[in-house]
Design an enzyme around this catalytic site. Structure first.
Site, PDB file in Angstrom:
ATOM      1  CB  VAL A   1      11.397 -21.344  25.079  1.00  0.00           C
ATOM      2  CG1 VAL A   1      10.358 -22.234  24.395  1.00  0.00           C
ATOM      3  CG2 VAL A   1      11.269 -19.903  24.604  1.00  0.00           C
TER       4      VAL A   1
ATOM      5  CE  LYS B   1      18.884 -24.343  29.679  1.00  0.00           C
ATOM      6  NZ  LYS B   1      20.162 -24.314  29.048  1.00  0.00           N
ATOM      7  CG  ASP B   2      22.453 -20.375  28.724  1.00  0.00           C
ATOM      8  OD1 ASP B   2      23.010 -21.398  29.135  1.00  0.00           O
ATOM      9  OD2 ASP B   2      21.681 -20.372  27.740  1.00  0.00           O
TER      10      ASP B   2
ATOM     11  CB  SER C   1      21.681 -27.737  22.061  1.00  0.00           C
ATOM     12  OG  SER C   1      21.242 -26.510  21.528  1.00  0.00           O
ATOM     13  NE  ARG C   2      26.428 -28.999  27.070  1.00  0.00           N
ATOM     14  CZ  ARG C   2      26.902 -27.755  27.028  1.00  0.00           C
ATOM     15  NH1 ARG C   2      26.137 -26.736  27.371  1.00  0.00           N
ATOM     16  NH2 ARG C   2      28.146 -27.520  26.638  1.00  0.00           N
TER      17      ARG C   2
ATOM     18  CG  PHE D   1      21.293 -29.731  17.905  1.00  0.00           C
ATOM     19  CD1 PHE D   1      21.556 -30.503  16.776  1.00  0.00           C
ATOM     20  CD2 PHE D   1      20.467 -30.258  18.882  1.00  0.00           C
ATOM     21  CE1 PHE D   1      21.010 -31.786  16.643  1.00  0.00           C
ATOM     22  CE2 PHE D   1      19.913 -31.526  18.756  1.00  0.00           C
ATOM     23  CZ  PHE D   1      20.186 -32.287  17.626  1.00  0.00           C
TER      24      PHE D   1
ATOM     25  N   GLY E   1      13.678 -22.279  21.886  1.00  0.00           N
ATOM     26  CA  GLY E   1      14.291 -21.225  22.699  1.00  0.00           C
ATOM     27  C   GLY E   1      15.076 -20.259  21.825  1.00  0.00           C
ATOM     28  CG  HIS E   2      18.623 -21.660  19.877  1.00  0.00           C
ATOM     29  ND1 HIS E   2      18.580 -23.026  19.920  1.00  0.00           N
ATOM     30  CD2 HIS E   2      19.733 -21.290  20.577  1.00  0.00           C
ATOM     31  CE1 HIS E   2      19.628 -23.485  20.601  1.00  0.00           C
ATOM     32  NE2 HIS E   2      20.340 -22.463  21.023  1.00  0.00           N
TER      33      HIS E   2
ATOM     34  N   GLY F   1      19.183 -15.575  26.021  1.00  0.00           N
ATOM     35  CA  GLY F   1      18.155 -16.207  26.834  1.00  0.00           C
ATOM     36  C   GLY F   1      18.468 -16.147  28.321  1.00  0.00           C
TER      37      GLY F   1
HETATM   38  P1  AMP Z   1      23.370 -21.769  22.905  1.00  0.00           P
HETATM   39  O1  AMP Z   1      23.169 -22.234  21.503  1.00  0.00           O
HETATM   40  O2  AMP Z   1      23.088 -22.808  23.934  1.00  0.00           O
HETATM   41  O3  AMP Z   1      24.696 -21.079  23.102  1.00  0.00           O
HETATM   42  O4  AMP Z   1      22.264 -20.654  23.154  1.00  0.00           O
HETATM   43  C1  AMP Z   1      22.182 -19.529  22.315  1.00  0.00           C
HETATM   44  C2  AMP Z   1      21.226 -18.526  22.924  1.00  0.00           C
HETATM   45  O5  AMP Z   1      19.934 -19.115  23.080  1.00  0.00           O
HETATM   46  C3  AMP Z   1      21.667 -18.078  24.323  1.00  0.00           C
HETATM   47  O6  AMP Z   1      21.395 -16.696  24.467  1.00  0.00           O
HETATM   48  C4  AMP Z   1      20.804 -18.914  25.217  1.00  0.00           C
HETATM   49  O7  AMP Z   1      20.579 -18.344  26.483  1.00  0.00           O
HETATM   50  C5  AMP Z   1      19.521 -18.967  24.410  1.00  0.00           C
HETATM   51  N1  AMP Z   1      18.694 -20.101  24.839  1.00  0.00           N
HETATM   52  C6  AMP Z   1      19.092 -21.395  24.977  1.00  0.00           C
HETATM   53  N2  AMP Z   1      18.067 -22.155  25.440  1.00  0.00           N
HETATM   54  C7  AMP Z   1      17.015 -21.316  25.614  1.00  0.00           C
HETATM   55  C8  AMP Z   1      15.669 -21.480  26.089  1.00  0.00           C
HETATM   56  N3  AMP Z   1      15.202 -22.664  26.477  1.00  0.00           N
HETATM   57  N4  AMP Z   1      14.874 -20.396  26.132  1.00  0.00           N
HETATM   58  C9  AMP Z   1      15.331 -19.176  25.748  1.00  0.00           C
HETATM   59  N5  AMP Z   1      16.580 -18.960  25.284  1.00  0.00           N
HETATM   60  C10 AMP Z   1      17.413 -19.999  25.231  1.00  0.00           C
END
Ligand code: AMP
Length: 285
Positions: free
Chosen positions: A179, A152-153, A189-190, A34, A38-39, A150
């Site tokens: 981002v 973000k986490d 994504s949430r 999703f 950011g991704h 990211g």
């Molecule tokens: P997720 O799909 O939520 O597991 O995120 C996958 C990767 O994207 C992880 O390394 C997250 O930290 C990164 N990520 C998610 N949201 C953002 C964002 N807003 N800015 C930068 N990286 C992000």
């Protein structure tokens, strides 16, 4: 160009072996799909560090608690593949089966002890064990030179740095800035769960962090005052706090005051309706 789609672990192994024979540098971006900007920022940055960029899309069941949103986590493989193509990704690994990474007989889990404590680690028992396990699997399977995550986490990033170091995986782990939407909301994504009204109230996380940062720039050093600046915004928007904490930026241990030269991080988690949101900000230092 559309990325090459790999659907099984065996396909990734064979593809990776070919890549190493050709002596090409690989950057890996693990995701749960999703995809948003950011991704995509991680994928574009990966291109600057490697010859080949791979992304994984896998909603990892072991990092969700029994009452969390695994079943309804948003999914859009077709759209994600188009977005990956736009970001110049060469290969996407999207296992067909939810159990693909945990086949019958699977019994190996990775636990990072110290930086998994506190913050999300306390509120989501088992979450970082699930994250550490899937990321270790992906790093061992792909054997990339570079992997991008990211900020973000933020706690997750520290967990991944620790496992990479402690298990001698030898990957360069790059943490990339969060981002945000134009109004400041951290992309996630949430965010798709939020109603229009909740979407407005969700701004209180980044607004609170901004207020705390402004206070610290004006000389405030006490954690309690910085934390209160965030809480004030959460209260004003009627969000339910999960935690607001000032911690050492690397060890994630709580800080009572900002110390000159000591990098610190302010982290927040809060429920906006039924949706749990997180955000964080570097502060002081
Ligand atoms: P997720 O799909 O939520 O597991 O995120 C996958 C990767 O994207 C992880 O390394 C997250 O930290 C990164 N990520 C998610 N949201 C953002 C964002 N807003 N800015 C930068 N990286 C992000």
């Amino acid at each position: 160009m559309a990325p090459q789609l790999l659907r099984t672990v065996a396909e990734v192994s064979a593809w990776g072996a070919g890549l190493r024979r050709a002596g090409r540098r690989l950057a890996l971006v693990p995701t749960m799909g999703f995809l948003h900007e950011g991704h995509l920022s991680l994928m574009r940055e990966g291109r600057r560090h490697a010859d080949v960029v791979a992304a994984s899309i896998f909603v990892n069941p072991t990092q969700f608690g029994p009452k969390e949103d695994l079943a309804r986590y948003p999914r859009d493989l077709e759209g994600d593949l188009a977005r990956c193509a736009g970001a110049g990704v060469d290969v996407v690994f999207a296992p067909t089966e939810p159990g693909a990474m945990y086949p019958p007989g699977y019994q190996t889990y990775v636990e990072v002890t110290e930086v998994s404590k506190g913050l999300c680690g306390d509120r989501r028992p088992g979450h970082f064990r699930g994250v550490a396990t899937i990321v270790t699997q992906l790093l061992c399977l792909f054997r990339p030179e570079v992997a991008l995550f990211g900020e973000k986490d933020y706690q997750q990033l520290q967990v991944i740095k620790a496992l990479n170091r402690d298990l001698h995986l030898g990957v360069e782990i790059l943490g990339m800035p969060t981002v945000r939407e134009p109004d400041g909301l951290a992309m996630s994504s949430r965010n798709a769960y939020l109603s229009a009204e909740e979407r407005k109230r969700a701004l209180s996380l980044s607004r609170g962090l901004g207020a705390a940062q402004a206070l610290s720039r004006a000389g405030t050093r006490e954690a309690a005052a910085l934390v209160e600046a965030v809480r004030r915004e959460l209260r004003a928007a009627d969000l339910r706090e999960d935690y607001v904490e000032l911690v050492d930026a690397e060890r994630l241990t709580p800080l009572a005051t900002l110390q000159p030269g000591q990098p610190a991080r302010l982290l927040v988690a809060a429920f906006c309706g039924a949706t749990r949101l997180i955000d964080n900000q570097s502060i002081g230092g």
